[in-house]
Design a protein around this motif. Structure first.
Motif, short mmCIF file in Angstrom:
data_model
loop_
_atom_site.label_atom_id
_atom_site.label_comp_id
_atom_site.label_asym_id
_atom_site.label_seq_id
_atom_site.Cartn_x
_atom_site.Cartn_y
_atom_site.Cartn_z
N HIS A 214 -23.49 24.23 68.45
CA HIS A 214 -22.70 23.61 68.14
C HIS A 214 -22.86 23.21 69.93
CE1 HIS A 214 -18.38 22.94 67.62
NE2 HIS A 214 -18.60 23.43 68.94
N ALA A 215 -22.13 21.56 70.26
CA ALA A 215 -22.32 21.52 71.59
C ALA A 215 -20.82 22.07 72.08
CB ALA A 215 -22.70 20.35 71.71
N ALA B 27 -9.69 24.88 75.47
CA ALA B 27 -9.53 24.32 74.11
C ALA B 27 -10.60 23.41 73.36
CB ALA B 27 -8.34 23.33 74.58
N ASP B 28 -11.25 24.22 74.12
CA ASP B 28 -13.09 23.56 73.50
C ASP B 28 -13.21 24.96 72.92
OD1 ASP B 28 -13.17 20.93 74.53
OD2 ASP B 28 -13.99 21.38 76.06
N LEU B 29 -13.22 26.15 73.58
CA LEU B 29 -13.30 27.33 73.00
C LEU B 29 -13.28 28.36 71.55
CD1 LEU B 29 -14.35 28.80 75.97
CD2 LEU B 29 -16.16 28.24 74.45
N GLN C 278 -14.55 35.94 68.48
CA GLN C 278 -15.08 34.87 68.07
C GLN C 278 -16.14 34.95 69.51
OE1 GLN C 278 -13.63 31.89 65.85
NE2 GLN C 278 -15.65 30.57 65.50
N LEU C 279 -14.73 34.73 70.69
CA LEU C 279 -15.22 34.05 71.73
C LEU C 279 -15.82 34.53 72.72
CD1 LEU C 279 -14.26 32.42 74.08
CD2 LEU C 279 -12.79 33.61 74.42
N ALA C 280 -15.90 36.24 72.27
CA ALA C 280 -17.07 36.98 72.29
C ALA C 280 -18.36 36.62 71.91
CB ALA C 280 -16.28 38.79 72.54
N MET D 130 -12.77 29.84 82.27
CA MET D 130 -11.99 29.47 81.13
C MET D 130 -11.04 28.93 81.55
SD MET D 130 -12.85 31.90 77.80
CE MET D 130 -13.02 32.88 79.15
N LEU D 131 -10.51 27.65 81.72
CA LEU D 131 -9.69 26.78 82.54
C LEU D 131 -8.47 25.63 80.78
CD1 LEU D 131 -11.02 25.09 85.67
CD2 LEU D 131 -10.78 27.59 84.95
#
Length: 361
Positions: free
Chosen positions: A4-5, A24-26, A32-34, A64-65
């Protein structure tokens, strides 16, 4: 599709380095983020060989912005510290060095538009609630990384990024002195437990039989010292109301000694399981505040200014860092704001890839 890109900008911020993402891309879910960030960095190997980390804590950081969710800020900044080898992700702390790159990264991502020759960006540090104003060089409305500002620990020069920190007292624990004391004695060592931008346990180097001028490599090789320090840090974390901190990078640990190279005070800073090669921006604010506060473990180590604002020059393992502290001693030490100048540089952009099965967990 086996991978996944994820779009990213790769930045050096201050003396740290890492990927900057649009939140927003994560994944929203933190578990799951971890897992995604562990795959991005390559945690679990001392060289982070299967990721873009650099095998050191200062190169396994993630920003993360997103557009700000409150009326004051322009950008929300959410930070993650990924461990090098232990496959741990800590969302509790923030990082001031990585924050140095938030303004430029927000401009790169289109989250903020440049305004004039210097663009002022208001940043909300989500992890701690701190508010930071960054001034980024945008001559002619164009982001410019070139300049003559030099910071210890980074080769060459770059454009300055001026940072002014507000609302950083009690950022993690809710109190300037989380234990309620200017000094505590833990395992026979006097410490000051303080929370300004970053919760710290601060001691005098001499109380550990150290000079406070040791190199980072010399300190890292002194495992007996690290064992004593970690035992004190864990007990102090509990006393500060932070619970079991054995697997958390906070509170950090700092050492003080008299200055020897023309600064205000000599310092060493720990991350906490190894020595910081330079100095954290957040840690610098806390150490400077400790130096300025009567009754702390800094007593007798410096000539303390009685009124603010004051420039505090912290000598660290790679040079100096200057902190401009606005404070009052009218009714005990009260911090109004702390300012520093750092630099940042875009290193790469594009996509970073994680295995599809990690993304789908």
């Amino acid at each position: 599709m086996t991978q996944h890109a994820i779009p990213y900008v790769f930045m050096r911020g201050g003396t740290s380095r890492g990927p900057y993402f649009n939140r927003a891309d994560l994944p929203e879910d933190l578990d799951q983020l971890a897992e995604v960030l562990l795959a991005v960095i390559g945690s679990g190997h001392k060289l982070n060989i299967d990721g873009i980390g650099g095998g050191a804590a200062v190169t396994t950081k993630v920003a993360m912005l997103s557009r700000a969710t409150d009326n004051w800020a322009d950008v929300d900044y959410f930070f993650a510290q990924v461990s090098v080898e232990d496959r741990l992700v800590d969302f509790k702390p923030t990082c001031g060095n990585i924050l140095s790159g938030v303004g430029p990264a927000a401009l790169e991502m289109g989250l903020v538009e440049p305004s004039g020759d210097v663009t002022e960006i208001k940043i909300h540090a989500v992890n701690t609630g701190a508010r930071v104003v960054a001034k980024v060089q945008t001559p002619g409305g164009q982001l410019d990384y070139s300049g003559q500002t030099e910071i210890a620990g980074v080769p060459g020069t770059s454009a300055p990024v001026a940072l002014n920190f507000m609302g950083v007292v009690g950022s993690s624990t809710g109190a300037f002195l989380p234990t309620g004391n200017l000094r505590d004695t833990i395992d026979g060592i006097e410490v000051t437990c303080m929370d300004v931008a970053m919760p710290l346990v601060i001691a005098r180097a001499a109380d550990f039989g150290l000079t406070g001028y040791e190199t980072a490599e010399e300190l890292d090789a002194n495992r007996d010292f690290f064992a004593r320090m970690e035992a004190i840090r864990i007990k102090a974390g509990a006393a500060m109301g932070m619970g079991d901190v054995s697997k958390s990078v906070t509170p950090k640990f700092g050492l003080l000694a008299p200055a020897k190279d023309g600064g205000t005070i000599a310092t060493r800073y720990f991350m906490p399981w190894n020595t910081h090669p330079t100095m954290a921006v957040t840690g610098a604010q806390c150490l400077a505040s400790c130096a300025l506060t009567p009754g702390t473990v800094s007593d007798g180590l410096l000539e303390r200014p009685s009124t603010g604002p004051a420039e505090v020059i912290l000598e660290h393992a790679s040079g100096n860092i200057d902190v401009l502290v606005d404070f009052s001693n009218d009714d005990g030490f009260t911090l109004m704001s702390a300012g520093l100048v750092r630099t940042a540089r875009k290193l790469a952009d594009g996509h970073v890839y994680v295995p599809a099965e990690v993304w789908m967990k």
